[in-house]
Design a protein around this motif. Sequence first.
Motif, PDB file in Angstrom:
ATOM      1  N   ALA A  15      -2.661  -0.860  -2.273  1.00  0.00           N
ATOM      2  CA  ALA A  15      -2.536  -2.199  -2.865  1.00  0.00           C
ATOM      3  C   ALA A  15      -1.655  -2.172  -4.118  1.00  0.00           C
ATOM      4  O   ALA A  15      -0.779  -3.032  -4.297  1.00  0.00           O
ATOM      5  N   ILE A  16      -1.869  -1.171  -4.990  1.00  0.00           N
ATOM      6  CA  ILE A  16      -1.093  -1.070  -6.238  1.00  0.00           C
ATOM      7  C   ILE A  16       0.373  -0.770  -5.931  1.00  0.00           C
ATOM      8  O   ILE A  16       1.285  -1.369  -6.521  1.00  0.00           O
ATOM      9  N   PHE A  17       0.612   0.162  -5.009  1.00  0.00           N
ATOM     10  CA  PHE A  17       1.979   0.558  -4.666  1.00  0.00           C
ATOM     11  C   PHE A  17       2.793  -0.630  -4.147  1.00  0.00           C
ATOM     12  O   PHE A  17       3.900  -0.903  -4.627  1.00  0.00           O
ATOM     13  N   THR A  18       2.244  -1.349  -3.172  1.00  0.00           N
ATOM     14  CA  THR A  18       2.988  -2.475  -2.588  1.00  0.00           C
ATOM     15  C   THR A  18       3.189  -3.596  -3.603  1.00  0.00           C
ATOM     16  O   THR A  18       4.250  -4.219  -3.646  1.00  0.00           O
ATOM     17  N   LYS A  19       2.187  -3.841  -4.441  1.00  0.00           N
ATOM     18  CA  LYS A  19       2.284  -4.920  -5.432  1.00  0.00           C
ATOM     19  C   LYS A  19       3.366  -4.610  -6.473  1.00  0.00           C
ATOM     20  O   LYS A  19       4.236  -5.448  -6.764  1.00  0.00           O
ATOM     21  N   LYS A  61      10.795  -4.219   3.551  1.00  0.00           N
ATOM     22  CA  LYS A  61      11.067  -3.230   4.602  1.00  0.00           C
ATOM     23  C   LYS A  61      11.158  -1.818   4.006  1.00  0.00           C
ATOM     24  O   LYS A  61      10.633  -0.861   4.575  1.00  0.00           O
ATOM     25  N   GLU A  62      11.785  -1.710   2.836  1.00  0.00           N
ATOM     26  CA  GLU A  62      11.987  -0.402   2.215  1.00  0.00           C
ATOM     27  C   GLU A  62      10.664   0.211   1.757  1.00  0.00           C
ATOM     28  O   GLU A  62      10.364   1.374   2.057  1.00  0.00           O
ATOM     29  N   TYR A  63       9.843  -0.579   1.037  1.00  0.00           N
ATOM     30  CA  TYR A  63       8.605   0.036   0.539  1.00  0.00           C
ATOM     31  C   TYR A  63       7.578   0.245   1.648  1.00  0.00           C
ATOM     32  O   TYR A  63       6.743   1.151   1.571  1.00  0.00           O
ATOM     33  N   MET A  64       7.658  -0.561   2.729  1.00  0.00           N
ATOM     34  CA  MET A  64       6.774  -0.310   3.863  1.00  0.00           C
ATOM     35  C   MET A  64       7.168   0.970   4.587  1.00  0.00           C
ATOM     36  O   MET A  64       6.320   1.712   5.089  1.00  0.00           O
ATOM     37  N   GLU A  65       8.468   1.246   4.647  1.00  0.00           N
ATOM     38  CA  GLU A  65       8.927   2.504   5.246  1.00  0.00           C
ATOM     39  C   GLU A  65       8.460   3.706   4.432  1.00  0.00           C
ATOM     40  O   GLU A  65       8.039   4.718   4.988  1.00  0.00           O
ATOM     41  N   TYR A  66       8.526   3.577   3.106  1.00  0.00           N
ATOM     42  CA  TYR A  66       8.055   4.664   2.247  1.00  0.00           C
ATOM     43  C   TYR A  66       6.564   4.932   2.477  1.00  0.00           C
ATOM     44  O   TYR A  66       6.131   6.079   2.574  1.00  0.00           O
ATOM     45  N   TRP A  67       5.786   3.840   2.558  1.00  0.00           N
ATOM     46  CA  TRP A  67       4.346   4.033   2.788  1.00  0.00           C
ATOM     47  C   TRP A  67       4.088   4.603   4.184  1.00  0.00           C
ATOM     48  O   TRP A  67       3.172   5.414   4.376  1.00  0.00           O
ATOM     49  N   GLY A  68       4.894   4.183   5.149  1.00  0.00           N
ATOM     50  CA  GLY A  68       4.766   4.726   6.505  1.00  0.00           C
ATOM     51  C   GLY A  68       5.032   6.222   6.534  1.00  0.00           C
ATOM     52  O   GLY A  68       4.332   6.980   7.220  1.00  0.00           O
ATOM     53  N   MET A  69       6.056   6.676   5.789  1.00  0.00           N
ATOM     54  CA  MET A  69       6.349   8.115   5.717  1.00  0.00           C
ATOM     55  C   MET A  69       5.219   8.863   5.017  1.00  0.00           C
ATOM     56  O   MET A  69       4.838   9.961   5.430  1.00  0.00           O
ATOM     57  N   PHE A  70       4.679   8.260   3.965  1.00  0.00           N
ATOM     58  CA  PHE A  70       3.579   8.892   3.225  1.00  0.00           C
ATOM     59  C   PHE A  70       2.345   9.063   4.107  1.00  0.00           C
ATOM     60  O   PHE A  70       1.760  10.146   4.174  1.00  0.00           O
ATOM     61  N   SER A  71       1.952   7.989   4.789  1.00  0.00           N
ATOM     62  CA  SER A  71       0.703   8.024   5.569  1.00  0.00           C
ATOM     63  C   SER A  71       0.860   8.717   6.914  1.00  0.00           C
ATOM     64  O   SER A  71      -0.045   9.406   7.371  1.00  0.00           O
ATOM     65  N   PHE A 110       8.086   5.256 -15.349  1.00  0.00           N
ATOM     66  CA  PHE A 110       8.991   6.287 -14.834  1.00  0.00           C
ATOM     67  C   PHE A 110       9.714   5.864 -13.555  1.00  0.00           C
ATOM     68  O   PHE A 110      10.709   6.475 -13.175  1.00  0.00           O
ATOM     69  N   LYS A 111       9.153   4.838 -12.878  1.00  0.00           N
ATOM     70  CA  LYS A 111       9.718   4.331 -11.620  1.00  0.00           C
ATOM     71  C   LYS A 111       9.901   5.445 -10.569  1.00  0.00           C
ATOM     72  O   LYS A 111      10.957   5.594  -9.968  1.00  0.00           O
ATOM     73  N   TRP A 112       8.826   6.196 -10.378  1.00  0.00           N
ATOM     74  CA  TRP A 112       8.865   7.289  -9.404  1.00  0.00           C
ATOM     75  C   TRP A 112       8.535   6.827  -7.984  1.00  0.00           C
ATOM     76  O   TRP A 112       8.570   7.620  -7.058  1.00  0.00           O
ATOM     77  N   GLY A 113       8.189   5.555  -7.802  1.00  0.00           N
ATOM     78  CA  GLY A 113       7.935   5.018  -6.465  1.00  0.00           C
ATOM     79  C   GLY A 113       6.821   5.759  -5.738  1.00  0.00           C
ATOM     80  O   GLY A 113       5.755   6.029  -6.298  1.00  0.00           O
ATOM     81  N   ILE A 114       7.058   6.097  -4.484  1.00  0.00           N
ATOM     82  CA  ILE A 114       6.039   6.718  -3.631  1.00  0.00           C
ATOM     83  C   ILE A 114       5.598   8.074  -4.176  1.00  0.00           C
ATOM     84  O   ILE A 114       4.456   8.504  -3.963  1.00  0.00           O
ATOM     85  N   TYR A 115       6.464   8.750  -4.926  1.00  0.00           N
ATOM     86  CA  TYR A 115       6.097  10.053  -5.486  1.00  0.00           C
ATOM     87  C   TYR A 115       5.030   9.909  -6.567  1.00  0.00           C
ATOM     88  O   TYR A 115       4.304  10.868  -6.860  1.00  0.00           O
TER      89      TYR A 115
END
Length: 552
Positions: free
Chosen positions: A278-282, A292-302, A435-440
């Motif tokens: 929830a926090i990541f997507t928000k 599309k980009e952040y959903m792809e990142y979460w898809g790779m993570f999960s 820091f804007k590290w995104g999915i990391y």
Amino acid sequence: MGNRKKKEGSGSFLAQGAILAAAGIIVKLISLLYRVPITNILGDEGQGYYSIAFEIYALALLLTSYSMPLAVSKLVSARVAKGERKNSWRLFQTALLLSVIVGGIAACIFYFGADFIAANILTSPYSAYPLRFLAPGLFVVAILASFRGYFQGLGTMIPTAVSQVLEQVVNAIAAIIGATAFLKIGAGIAKKENVKALKAAYGAAGATLGPVLGAATALMFLLIIFWGYRKTIRRQLLRDGSKKQESYGEIAKILVLTCAPVLLSTAVYNISQSLDAAIFTKIMSVQGVARKEYMEYWGMFSGKYNVWINVPLAMANALGASMIPSMTRAVTTGNKRLIHTKITLVVRSAMLIAIPSFVGLTVMGGPILSLLYSGNVEVPTKMMHIGAISIVFFCLSTVTNAVLQGINKMTVPVRNASISLAIHLVCLVIMMVMFKWGIYSVIVGNIIFSLSMCILNAMSIYEAIGYRQEVRKSFLLPLGAAAIMGVVTFLVYKLLSFVIGSNFATILSILVAVLVYGISLLKLGGLTEADMRTLPKGSQLIKICRRLHLFR
């Protein structure tokens, strides 16, 4: 005669625990195998929609169902032990009614509120499709939980174990077929409505048929077993001569009070990833990153990273679950030396699995991901390099949680998990916003969470029973053997990839890694003859190792 019966009872109890632990490992392995084709079918975006929806679904299951089997089994077994069969039956009826009500309400909220949840809580509007498909699963699993708890309370883990494996097999098959079929349907709708994301969203919805149909199959299996057992239950109720009869209201109150601490403990420890999603997507949405980009990142993570991190953790869970009964008995006898020995043994066993897993995925994560998955593997490879160390911390925190529960410190893991979760969330927000590290940020946050749990649990165990973890054989020798394994495996992979190609080189390098780790561990003294005697087929393994002169 009394002692003999007691020993037989203990052996039977441990055997039942081993059955459930074995089922848990099988379920995890099936999950690992089917998630590979699912991720490839859905793609990173579709996997993102699926996993975001599934995180909230898993949280809802946690709140509605996960505490029920333990609570029902505990309360039923207590009444059966006192010969109160009628009260145990009334308890099951009450639990079943509560499950129907709670599961029904949760299913309705998910079905009718899917659009609101997806758009406003998850910041992923297209996750509404899989959310709506998952809604019936909340109702089915709630009922399933009561049946599993009842059978466990009667003293048999076999129906639960078989139903879990059956559930996961159907889940795997239905998810693959559903994802494939609905992806084609979604492609047609996406073309017609000129909305590309609908293809991935429909594919994700199709994949959710797996958990729903799997749970329904498990429930049908238990209903069949229950139907066959009904005459025995009837006879037991007729023979019940106990005078005490509990009211349904009293039983309902006891059930709620029993579920509450279990629910709180499980929720705090497992809610982390749901909050992360929830926090990541928000935050990513607020920062102007395309959906599309952040959903792809979460898809790779999960789908490509977290699946592999969780495999060793399943084994640690099984180790922890299997040691609680013997730990509890050791506490009852007051034998502090025996308690310390058991803690050392379970931690060592977990580290013998976790440490080589961490080193292996750090070295071979990229080749493994390239072998199994299509699409982007560079980002998940980087995730693996950063986050593989969390395997060690999560496995250690899992078994130390079990230790604390075994020494009757039930609320301590809840406190430690709450503190760790607060630290994790603060760090996650700072890393994402500043820091804007995104999915990391999520990956580093998980390392912080698990490390905090390890430190707090170690302090709590020392405070409770004065135990300090032995370091050399539990950590240093496995790490030394794993380091040798990592270097040899890396060199072998690089050499073979030039000769036979990367895919075959990956497979052969993994086999080499297992062999090198085993030999290195024996040569360094991390695994002795005494240790091997406790393993299945230990005597035969010792003979082989002696012939090959592998012992130090």
